[in-house]
Design a protein around this motif. Structure first.
Motif, short mmCIF file in Angstrom:
data_model
loop_
_atom_site.label_atom_id
_atom_site.label_comp_id
_atom_site.label_asym_id
_atom_site.label_seq_id
_atom_site.Cartn_x
_atom_site.Cartn_y
_atom_site.Cartn_z
N VAL A 135 21.97 35.01 55.35
CA VAL A 135 23.39 35.08 55.01
C VAL A 135 23.54 35.37 53.52
CG1 VAL A 135 25.60 33.88 55.11
CG2 VAL A 135 23.84 33.41 56.85
N LEU A 136 24.45 36.30 53.17
CA LEU A 136 24.69 36.68 51.79
C LEU A 136 26.17 36.53 51.46
CD1 LEU A 136 22.32 38.63 53.00
CD2 LEU A 136 22.62 39.87 50.88
N TYR A 137 26.45 36.06 50.26
CA TYR A 137 27.83 36.01 49.79
C TYR A 137 28.28 37.41 49.35
CZ TYR A 137 31.81 35.61 46.73
OH TYR A 137 33.03 35.82 46.15
N GLY A 138 29.51 37.75 49.70
CA GLY A 138 30.17 38.95 49.21
C GLY A 138 31.67 38.70 49.22
N SER A 139 32.41 39.42 48.40
CA SER A 139 33.84 39.15 48.27
C SER A 139 34.74 40.21 48.89
CB SER A 139 34.21 39.00 46.79
OG SER A 139 34.05 40.24 46.11
N ASP A 140 34.33 41.48 48.85
CA ASP A 140 35.17 42.64 49.18
C ASP A 140 36.25 42.86 48.12
OD1 ASP A 140 35.23 44.79 50.90
OD2 ASP A 140 36.71 43.93 52.25
N TRP A 141 36.00 42.39 46.88
CA TRP A 141 36.92 42.68 45.78
C TRP A 141 37.17 44.18 45.71
CZ3 TRP A 141 37.23 45.40 41.18
CH2 TRP A 141 38.17 44.96 40.25
N PRO A 142 38.40 44.62 45.41
CA PRO A 142 39.50 43.88 44.81
C PRO A 142 40.49 43.26 45.79
CG PRO A 142 40.03 46.21 44.81
CD PRO A 142 38.66 46.09 45.42
N LEU A 143 40.11 43.10 47.05
CA LEU A 143 41.07 42.62 48.04
C LEU A 143 41.42 41.14 47.90
CD1 LEU A 143 39.80 44.45 51.25
CD2 LEU A 143 41.41 45.24 49.52
N ILE A 144 40.52 40.35 47.31
CA ILE A 144 40.70 38.90 47.30
C ILE A 144 40.50 38.35 45.89
CG2 ILE A 144 38.28 38.41 47.84
CD1 ILE A 144 41.35 36.45 49.15
N ASN A 176 42.39 46.19 38.43
CA ASN A 176 41.26 47.01 38.87
C ASN A 176 40.55 47.63 37.67
OD1 ASN A 176 39.47 48.43 40.49
ND2 ASN A 176 40.92 50.05 40.99
N THR A 177 40.00 46.74 36.83
CA THR A 177 39.30 47.18 35.63
C THR A 177 37.99 46.40 35.50
OG1 THR A 177 40.30 45.49 34.19
CG2 THR A 177 41.50 47.58 34.46
N ALA A 178 37.08 46.96 34.74
CA ALA A 178 35.82 46.27 34.50
C ALA A 178 36.05 44.95 33.77
CB ALA A 178 34.88 47.17 33.70
N GLU A 179 37.00 44.94 32.84
CA GLU A 179 37.25 43.74 32.06
C GLU A 179 37.78 42.61 32.93
OE1 GLU A 179 37.05 47.27 29.66
OE2 GLU A 179 38.41 46.77 31.34
N SER A 180 38.71 42.93 33.84
CA SER A 180 39.26 41.91 34.73
C SER A 180 38.19 41.40 35.68
CB SER A 180 40.44 42.48 35.51
OG SER A 180 41.01 41.50 36.35
N LEU A 181 37.39 42.32 36.21
CA LEU A 181 36.33 41.90 37.12
C LEU A 181 35.30 41.03 36.41
CD1 LEU A 181 34.95 42.03 39.88
CD2 LEU A 181 33.89 44.19 39.18
N LYS A 182 34.95 41.38 35.19
CA LYS A 182 33.99 40.57 34.43
C LYS A 182 34.54 39.17 34.19
CE LYS A 182 30.07 40.18 32.08
NZ LYS A 182 30.16 38.85 31.49
N GLY A 183 35.82 39.07 33.89
CA GLY A 183 36.42 37.76 33.69
C GLY A 183 36.36 36.92 34.95
N ALA A 184 36.63 37.54 36.11
CA ALA A 184 36.55 36.81 37.38
C ALA A 184 35.12 36.40 37.69
CB ALA A 184 37.11 37.68 38.51
N ARG A 229 46.66 48.32 43.64
CA ARG A 229 47.64 47.41 44.25
C ARG A 229 46.96 46.16 44.80
NH1 ARG A 229 49.66 52.40 46.21
NH2 ARG A 229 48.60 52.04 48.20
N SER A 230 45.81 46.34 45.43
CA SER A 230 45.10 45.19 45.99
C SER A 230 44.67 44.23 44.90
CB SER A 230 43.88 45.67 46.79
OG SER A 230 44.26 46.39 47.93
N ALA A 231 44.16 44.77 43.81
CA ALA A 231 43.72 43.92 42.70
C ALA A 231 44.89 43.11 42.14
CB ALA A 231 43.06 44.76 41.61
N GLU A 232 46.01 43.76 41.95
CA GLU A 232 47.19 43.06 41.43
C GLU A 232 47.64 41.98 42.40
OE1 GLU A 232 50.11 45.98 40.51
OE2 GLU A 232 48.89 46.95 38.95
N ALA A 233 47.64 42.29 43.70
CA ALA A 233 48.05 41.31 44.71
C ALA A 233 47.09 40.12 44.76
CB ALA A 233 48.14 41.97 46.08
#
Length: 284
Positions: free
Chosen positions: A235-244, A27-35, A18-22
């Motif tokens: 300082v390090l970058y991180g996203s907390d995906w799939p929330l954002i 919530n798939t490897a393919e979608s994450l790789k595209g992002a 749900r978070s990934a869609e929002a």
């Protein structure tokens, strides 16, 4: 500019779906790789999840519950509330098995969600084991999702005692202790072995312009304390995906960092704090 996402999640669960869609993803490897490809992200560091049960009374490493593609590595999660002195040796053996794997690059603690203080003596052997394998420990600091857990255990000031007790252990305060940004800054300023990640400041799907408009005041506040800290090597970058939504979050976090420090914050600091992640990249 190459980027390492030093904090995300990659497990199968309805909440993450749900978070990934929002956030405009799946919530798939393919979608994450595209992002990732959209913002030149070359590697992601996945946090071991909470949940599950002890096996035969033993606290087991919490791991992503699906295979990782080669652009992801992971930190083994520790459920502190499951620790039992009677089975501690077996638990340590299981964590050591994970620590030996090439794609295990750190240890993750969730003290607030587990309602267990960081200075609990049962944590010490796991921290010492991580140090032995030259792995950092990532600690959830700041607010909690949901009503379970206790905020007092996730306050960033708790990290100060841990950093003093283990001066050679690299410690990453996940989420910059948000909303206790000032306290997290003070802990990082004082302790050479403490780092901050920028994950989890927001969730959802925005254009970059919408994100900067909605979170302008908060971003200004974080930027103020990063200037005060004046140690962008911490300082390090991180996203907390799939929330954002990843592209908008990268663009937003870049506004926090002066251009001359962006390569550090978005790439080289993660290589230094997570040396096994850097080794993984070299071997790809």
């Amino acid at each position: 500019m190459k980027i390492i996402d030093a904090h995300l999640h990659f497990s199968v669960c309805e909440g993450f779906d749900r978070s990934a869609e929002a956030a405009g993803h799946r919530n798939t490897a393919e979608s994450l790789k595209g992002a990732f490809d959209a913002r030149s992200i070359v590697l992601g560091i996945v946090m071991g999840e909470m949940g599950g049960e002890r096996i035969d009374g033993v606290a087991t490493p919490r791991l992503p519950n699906r295979p990782l593609p080669d652009f992801l590595v992971f930190c083994a999660g520790l459920e502190s509330r499951e620790l039992d002195p009677q089975t501690l040796d077996r638990s340590l053996e299981l964590f050591e098995t994970e620590f030996r794997k090439p794609d295990c690059v750190g240890l993750k603690l969730y003290p607030g969600y587990n309602s267990v203080p960081l200075n609990d003596p049962l944590h010490a052997p796991f921290l010492e084991l991580a140090e032995q394998y030259d792995l950092p420990v990532v600690i959830h600091t700041g607010e909690l999702a949901g009503t379970h857990g206790q905020l007092k255990f996730s306050h960033p000031l708790n990290v100060d005692e841990l950093a003093v007790r283990h001066p050679d252990l690299r410690i990453v305060m996940a989420h910059y202790g948000n909303p206790w940004i000032v306290d997290a800054t003070a802990v990082a300023q004082k302790n050479p072995n403490v780092y901050l990640d920028l994950s989890g400041f927001a969730e959802g799907n925005y254009t970059s312009q919408e994100f900067l408009k909605k979170y302008r005041l908060h971003l200004d506040y974080v930027r103020q304390w990063l200037v005060y800290l004046d140690h962008y090597e911490k300082v390090l970058y991180g996203s907390d995906w799939p929330l954002i939504n990843i592209p908008c979050y990268v663009d937003g976090m870049q506004t926090l960092v002066p251009e001359e420090f962006r390569e550090q914050v978005f790439f080289s600091n993660a290589c230094r704090v997570f040396p096994k992640a850097a080794e993984h990249l070299r071997k790809r």
